[in-house]
Design a protein around this motif. Structure first.
Motif, PDB file in Angstrom:
ATOM      1  N   GLU A  87      -1.719  13.534   1.562  1.00 59.04           N
ATOM      2  CA  GLU A  87      -3.106  13.794   1.948  1.00 59.04           C
ATOM      3  C   GLU A  87      -3.470  13.042   3.224  1.00 59.04           C
ATOM      4  OE1 GLU A  87      -5.433  12.948  -1.581  1.00 59.04           O
ATOM      5  OE2 GLU A  87      -4.862  14.863  -2.468  1.00 59.04           O
ATOM      6  N   SER A  88      -2.683  13.293   4.273  1.00 65.42           N
ATOM      7  CA  SER A  88      -2.831  12.586   5.537  1.00 65.42           C
ATOM      8  C   SER A  88      -3.635  13.406   6.544  1.00 65.42           C
ATOM      9  CB  SER A  88      -1.442  12.273   6.095  1.00 65.42           C
ATOM     10  OG  SER A  88      -0.694  13.463   6.216  1.00 65.42           O
ATOM     11  N   SER A  89      -3.819  12.814   7.704  1.00 62.34           N
ATOM     12  CA  SER A  89      -4.493  13.484   8.814  1.00 62.34           C
ATOM     13  C   SER A  89      -3.578  13.366  10.035  1.00 62.34           C
ATOM     14  CB  SER A  89      -5.827  12.804   9.113  1.00 62.34           C
ATOM     15  OG  SER A  89      -5.591  11.489   9.602  1.00 62.34           O
ATOM     16  N   GLU A 115      -1.423  19.509   6.155  1.00 63.36           N
ATOM     17  CA  GLU A 115      -1.314  18.382   7.079  1.00 63.36           C
ATOM     18  C   GLU A 115      -0.200  18.562   8.109  1.00 63.36           C
ATOM     19  OE1 GLU A 115      -1.406  18.172   3.758  1.00 63.36           O
ATOM     20  OE2 GLU A 115      -2.989  16.773   3.186  1.00 63.36           O
TER      21      GLU A 115
END
Length: 170
Positions: A87-89, A115
């Motif tokens: 759940e990164s950006s 992502e």
């Protein structure tokens, strides 16, 4: 000398598993695709310097099937779990890469969509993307060439070296 960033989306997982998202296992097809990707990488004599993996079960299992899934493999690869790959950006992924020394030439990130697809578009730009119905299917490997330091990744700063879809190596 240019560096390479490899982005690999985890293999096909079991969306119907009655478990939390982070604990979702691979499907039979996912295991097969990951093993095939590992065989293909060895046949091509491709090996990253660093393997960073999301802590999600489906991502870690993908990494294990690729790099350690065959009893004939003599030297097991060190797979580093990195919480920032779940759940990164785009900014988080850039930060993960910026922590590496410039002596590291090839980094493989194993993680998730959307992502990774967003990061790919950011680094390549829309015009450099392959034209396909689904840009980043499961167990697909994108190899990108970078002429910048890990800490200097900007939009449109990468070039596509290759894309390998699991269906192309079956």
């Amino acid at each position: 000398m240019s560096k390479e960033l490899w982005l690999l989306r985890h293999a096909k997982s079991d969306r119907n598993a009655k478990t939390e998202d982070i604990s979702r296992p691979l499907k039979k097809r996912g295991k097969r695709d990951a093993k095939n990707m590992g065989v293909w990488l060895r046949e091509q004599d491709l090996s990253p310097d660093v393997i960073l993996c999301s802590p999600a079960k489906r991502a870690f299992d993908t990494a294990n099937f690729i790099f350690n899934g065959d009893d004939d493999i003599e030297d097991e690869r060190m797979i580093v779990l990195n919480e920032n790959l779940y759940e990164s950006s785009i900014e988080t992924l850039k930060s993960v890469l910026a922590s590496y020394e410039e002596t590291v030439q090839t980094i493989l990130l194993i993680g998730h969509n959307p992502e990774f697809e967003n990061f790919l578009v950011h680094l390549l730009g829309g015009d450099a993307l392959p034209s396909t119905e689904k840009l980043f299917p499961t167990c697909t490997l994108f190899r990108l060439s970078l002429d910048h330091a890990w800490k200097d990744l900007q939009p449109n700063s990468a070039k596509l070296v290759s894309v390998t879809y699991p269906r192309s190596i079956d």
